[in-house]
Design an enzyme around this catalytic site. Sequence first.
Site, PDB file in Angstrom:
ATOM      1  N   LYS A  40      35.086  33.589  37.508  1.00  0.00           N
ATOM      2  CA  LYS A  40      34.685  32.552  38.451  1.00  0.00           C
ATOM      3  C   LYS A  40      34.888  31.161  37.884  1.00  0.00           C
ATOM      4  O   LYS A  40      35.399  30.276  38.544  1.00  0.00           O
ATOM      5  CB  LYS A  40      33.204  32.745  38.834  1.00  0.00           C
ATOM      6  CG  LYS A  40      32.701  31.738  39.868  1.00  0.00           C
ATOM      7  CD  LYS A  40      33.446  31.875  41.174  1.00  0.00           C
ATOM      8  CE  LYS A  40      32.922  30.924  42.232  1.00  0.00           C
ATOM      9  NZ  LYS A  40      33.765  30.984  43.454  1.00  0.00           N
ATOM     10  N   HIS A  59      66.806  30.517  52.585  1.00  0.00           N
ATOM     11  CA  HIS A  59      67.374  30.091  51.307  1.00  0.00           C
ATOM     12  C   HIS A  59      67.046  31.077  50.191  1.00  0.00           C
ATOM     13  O   HIS A  59      67.009  30.701  49.013  1.00  0.00           O
ATOM     14  CB  HIS A  59      66.874  28.692  50.944  1.00  0.00           C
ATOM     15  CG  HIS A  59      67.307  27.636  51.914  1.00  0.00           C
ATOM     16  ND1 HIS A  59      68.606  27.176  51.999  1.00  0.00           N
ATOM     17  CD2 HIS A  59      66.615  26.972  52.876  1.00  0.00           C
ATOM     18  CE1 HIS A  59      68.699  26.271  52.953  1.00  0.00           C
ATOM     19  NE2 HIS A  59      67.506  26.130  53.502  1.00  0.00           N
ATOM     20  N   TRP A  84      35.027  37.846  27.791  1.00  0.00           N
ATOM     21  CA  TRP A  84      36.323  38.010  28.457  1.00  0.00           C
ATOM     22  C   TRP A  84      37.371  37.876  27.360  1.00  0.00           C
ATOM     23  O   TRP A  84      37.518  36.823  26.768  1.00  0.00           O
ATOM     24  CB  TRP A  84      36.488  36.935  29.526  1.00  0.00           C
ATOM     25  CG  TRP A  84      37.658  37.127  30.438  1.00  0.00           C
ATOM     26  CD1 TRP A  84      37.723  37.900  31.556  1.00  0.00           C
ATOM     27  CD2 TRP A  84      38.936  36.484  30.338  1.00  0.00           C
ATOM     28  NE1 TRP A  84      38.956  37.794  32.146  1.00  0.00           N
ATOM     29  CE2 TRP A  84      39.726  36.932  31.424  1.00  0.00           C
ATOM     30  CE3 TRP A  84      39.498  35.577  29.432  1.00  0.00           C
ATOM     31  CZ2 TRP A  84      41.030  36.504  31.631  1.00  0.00           C
ATOM     32  CZ3 TRP A  84      40.804  35.158  29.630  1.00  0.00           C
ATOM     33  CH2 TRP A  84      41.550  35.616  30.719  1.00  0.00           C
ATOM     34  N   LYS A 103      44.358  34.534  47.957  1.00  0.00           N
ATOM     35  CA  LYS A 103      43.220  35.393  48.265  1.00  0.00           C
ATOM     36  C   LYS A 103      43.645  36.862  48.278  1.00  0.00           C
ATOM     37  O   LYS A 103      42.957  37.723  47.735  1.00  0.00           O
ATOM     38  CB  LYS A 103      42.634  35.030  49.630  1.00  0.00           C
ATOM     39  CG  LYS A 103      41.753  33.815  49.646  1.00  0.00           C
ATOM     40  CD  LYS A 103      40.418  34.081  48.971  1.00  0.00           C
ATOM     41  CE  LYS A 103      39.608  32.801  48.896  1.00  0.00           C
ATOM     42  NZ  LYS A 103      40.175  31.802  47.984  1.00  0.00           N
ATOM     43  N   GLU A 133      44.466  38.235  44.681  1.00  0.00           N
ATOM     44  CA  GLU A 133      43.424  38.272  43.664  1.00  0.00           C
ATOM     45  C   GLU A 133      42.369  39.334  43.918  1.00  0.00           C
ATOM     46  O   GLU A 133      41.729  39.793  42.967  1.00  0.00           O
ATOM     47  CB  GLU A 133      42.777  36.894  43.484  1.00  0.00           C
ATOM     48  CG  GLU A 133      41.941  36.390  44.625  1.00  0.00           C
ATOM     49  CD  GLU A 133      41.407  34.977  44.360  1.00  0.00           C
ATOM     50  OE1 GLU A 133      41.331  34.553  43.187  1.00  0.00           O
ATOM     51  OE2 GLU A 133      41.069  34.289  45.333  1.00  0.00           O
ATOM     52  N   GLU A 169      47.182  29.491  49.961  1.00  0.00           N
ATOM     53  CA  GLU A 169      45.808  29.953  49.761  1.00  0.00           C
ATOM     54  C   GLU A 169      45.639  31.378  50.274  1.00  0.00           C
ATOM     55  O   GLU A 169      44.944  32.197  49.656  1.00  0.00           O
ATOM     56  CB  GLU A 169      44.839  29.007  50.479  1.00  0.00           C
ATOM     57  CG  GLU A 169      43.404  29.493  50.570  1.00  0.00           C
ATOM     58  CD  GLU A 169      42.758  29.790  49.214  1.00  0.00           C
ATOM     59  OE1 GLU A 169      41.753  30.524  49.212  1.00  0.00           O
ATOM     60  OE2 GLU A 169      43.249  29.315  48.169  1.00  0.00           O
ATOM     61  N   ASN A 218      31.507  30.903  23.733  1.00  0.00           N
ATOM     62  CA  ASN A 218      32.496  30.759  24.801  1.00  0.00           C
ATOM     63  C   ASN A 218      33.520  29.726  24.352  1.00  0.00           C
ATOM     64  O   ASN A 218      33.155  28.712  23.764  1.00  0.00           O
ATOM     65  CB  ASN A 218      31.846  30.269  26.099  1.00  0.00           C
ATOM     66  CG  ASN A 218      30.973  31.304  26.750  1.00  0.00           C
ATOM     67  OD1 ASN A 218      30.961  32.461  26.354  1.00  0.00           O
ATOM     68  ND2 ASN A 218      30.225  30.902  27.765  1.00  0.00           N
ATOM     69  N   GLY A 219      34.780  29.956  24.673  1.00  0.00           N
ATOM     70  CA  GLY A 219      35.826  29.015  24.291  1.00  0.00           C
ATOM     71  C   GLY A 219      36.833  29.665  23.369  1.00  0.00           C
ATOM     72  O   GLY A 219      36.859  30.885  23.195  1.00  0.00           O
ATOM     73  N   CYS A 272      33.416  34.447  30.366  1.00  0.00           N
ATOM     74  CA  CYS A 272      32.365  34.688  29.378  1.00  0.00           C
ATOM     75  C   CYS A 272      31.049  34.090  29.853  1.00  0.00           C
ATOM     76  O   CYS A 272      31.011  33.235  30.721  1.00  0.00           O
ATOM     77  CB  CYS A 272      32.719  34.123  28.012  1.00  0.00           C
ATOM     78  SG  CYS A 272      34.259  34.703  27.320  1.00  0.00           S
ATOM     79  N   ARG A 286      31.191  35.787  36.417  1.00  0.00           N
ATOM     80  CA  ARG A 286      32.087  34.913  35.655  1.00  0.00           C
ATOM     81  C   ARG A 286      33.287  35.665  35.096  1.00  0.00           C
ATOM     82  O   ARG A 286      34.274  35.049  34.672  1.00  0.00           O
ATOM     83  CB  ARG A 286      31.313  34.245  34.507  1.00  0.00           C
ATOM     84  CG  ARG A 286      30.302  33.224  34.967  1.00  0.00           C
ATOM     85  CD  ARG A 286      29.487  32.696  33.807  1.00  0.00           C
ATOM     86  NE  ARG A 286      30.299  31.926  32.884  1.00  0.00           N
ATOM     87  CZ  ARG A 286      30.379  30.604  32.866  1.00  0.00           C
ATOM     88  NH1 ARG A 286      29.696  29.905  33.747  1.00  0.00           N
ATOM     89  NH2 ARG A 286      31.125  29.976  31.990  1.00  0.00           N
TER      90      ARG A 286
END
Length: 605
Positions: free
Chosen positions: A600, A502, A72, A483, A486, A479, A98-99, A2, A27
């Site tokens: 973000k 395993h 969002w 990447k 996403e 990592e 926001n929140g 947001c 964002r």
Amino acid sequence: MCGIVGYIGTQQAAPLLLEGLTRLEHRGYDSAGVAVLGSGLRVAKKAGRVRDLSAELPKRFSGKVGIGHTRWATHGPANDVNAHPHVDATGDVAVVHNGIIDNAAALRERLTDEGVELASDTDTEVLAHLIARSTADTLEERVAEALAAIEGTYGVAVLHADFPDRIVVARNGSPLIIGVGEKEMHVASDLGALVRYTTTVAHLDDGEMATVTATGFTTYRQDLTQVQRAATEVDVDPASYDAGEHESFMRKEMLEQPAAAERVLRGRLDERFGTAHLGGLNMDARETREIRRVKILGCGSAYYVGQMGASLIEELARIPADAEAASEFRYRNPIIEHDTLYVAVSQSGETIDTLLAVQEIRRKGGRVVGLVNVVGSAIARECDGGIYLHAGPEVAVASTKALTNMFLGFALLALQLGRVRDLSISEGKRLIEALIALPAQLQEVLDGEDRLAEIATGLAQAESLFFVGRVRGFPVAREGAQKFKEISYRHAEAYQTSELKHGPLALISPEVPTVAIVPEDELTDRNVGALHEIAARRGPLVVVTHPDVDLRGLDVQRIDVPRSARELDPILLTIPLQLLAFHAAQVLGHDIDKPRNLAKSVTVE
């Protein structure tokens, strides 16, 4: 997640709000809206992109006071009705938020019982109605009264038709910044929305409110007692928030990594004594020697680079160190030890899970320092000290240059911790020599982009991939998988190479490629043996390795990176994985800077 913008001054608000919202698109959001005060309060909002809102904005949408928002979705789907701003029944109050309001369901029920007809599915709408139903004399009192009724996190901005000379804003767990201009003022949840207009800003702390007028601002606590909050100048180049000649921010930021690495190291290396100088930690040598354990907290990529950092600290300082997902930390009632150094890692400095973990540590008397990229951010202000990353603004959702500088921040921390203990001056000088050489080595890896793009084209066709590594290589693999998934939206999973037999080996097939991290180290032979196991099951192999590693007898696509000091190898092994993910996403035609469902700055739990 947001974004909030606000403007009050001598110019028409709507164009400035739309420009600010565009600069907050990184964002993450699914709808956008604006409200302006002119001859009354007017609202326009739309599911989709800011450009969709702009295209449908009425030509006569005038007013010199306004607020805007990119949403969002949390409560209710992404549609026009659920988009912000939200208004009360009379259309006199507009709120952006926001929140998350935790007690929204109870408040909605209460308002409904009182005869209020709620128009949306959101938690935010209750704020507009609570403010409108207050009988207090001032807008500030009405907002404070409404906020006292809610539980949860918020960054809010409020307009009221009866108070056309002001915007009232408040913060609790979600960032809000006030920008000071010439006979005009700005409000935003992110510095990027402000820098075209001003670099003089004030940050609100949790539990604070502010009245913003065209000539200035006043800050106070929620009980309306005033607090002093001075504006400061931030050192940022507005051009840093533009992609320039690059097709995406992610590519721009990947290519900036050598320069960013030089910045984070500049002035912090003491070649004479083989150590690092990190004055921002606010610890002298005696306090540093008393540290018996290091606990690193981060989310997503910050968590994975924290694992790399823990390995650095254990190797160089010989102190037990580990990394943990900040989102889980406070929920297990952690034991906070006085001789443990807690390290909070966040690019934005506003990651809510990490911020809440920091607050939990401080409540229990622990010492916590931050590795953050944004000066004045919430985590930076909450911590006892820290290391600024100096990566420059990072706009793409997928972190690249900030992650690299996080790793280097950990290298500096490990070096300083090590040198007050048993790390010899010669070992310290060895690390410093390797750190000085690192920016040029990063450039060498980036120069191999064309070859990596070819390999990525093939990987993009797979529906699922494995990333594997051992010890120092395992966080690199994690990592890399992060990447890839996403931004390419392909399923990618990371495992320790030693764990393949395993369970995961059952999934190896010609349709499932494996990207293996195989540095030249004490485990090279075992890693190569695992590659043979994958090859025997006809699994395609991409191997990120060092030039001297012998892969004869294996049919692999090989990616060589230059050798550094063994402790620093992980970051050089990480860079090719950024490029593989980028080019795979590009081949698949995805919006690289704005991956679906992601943001973000994650400011809600």
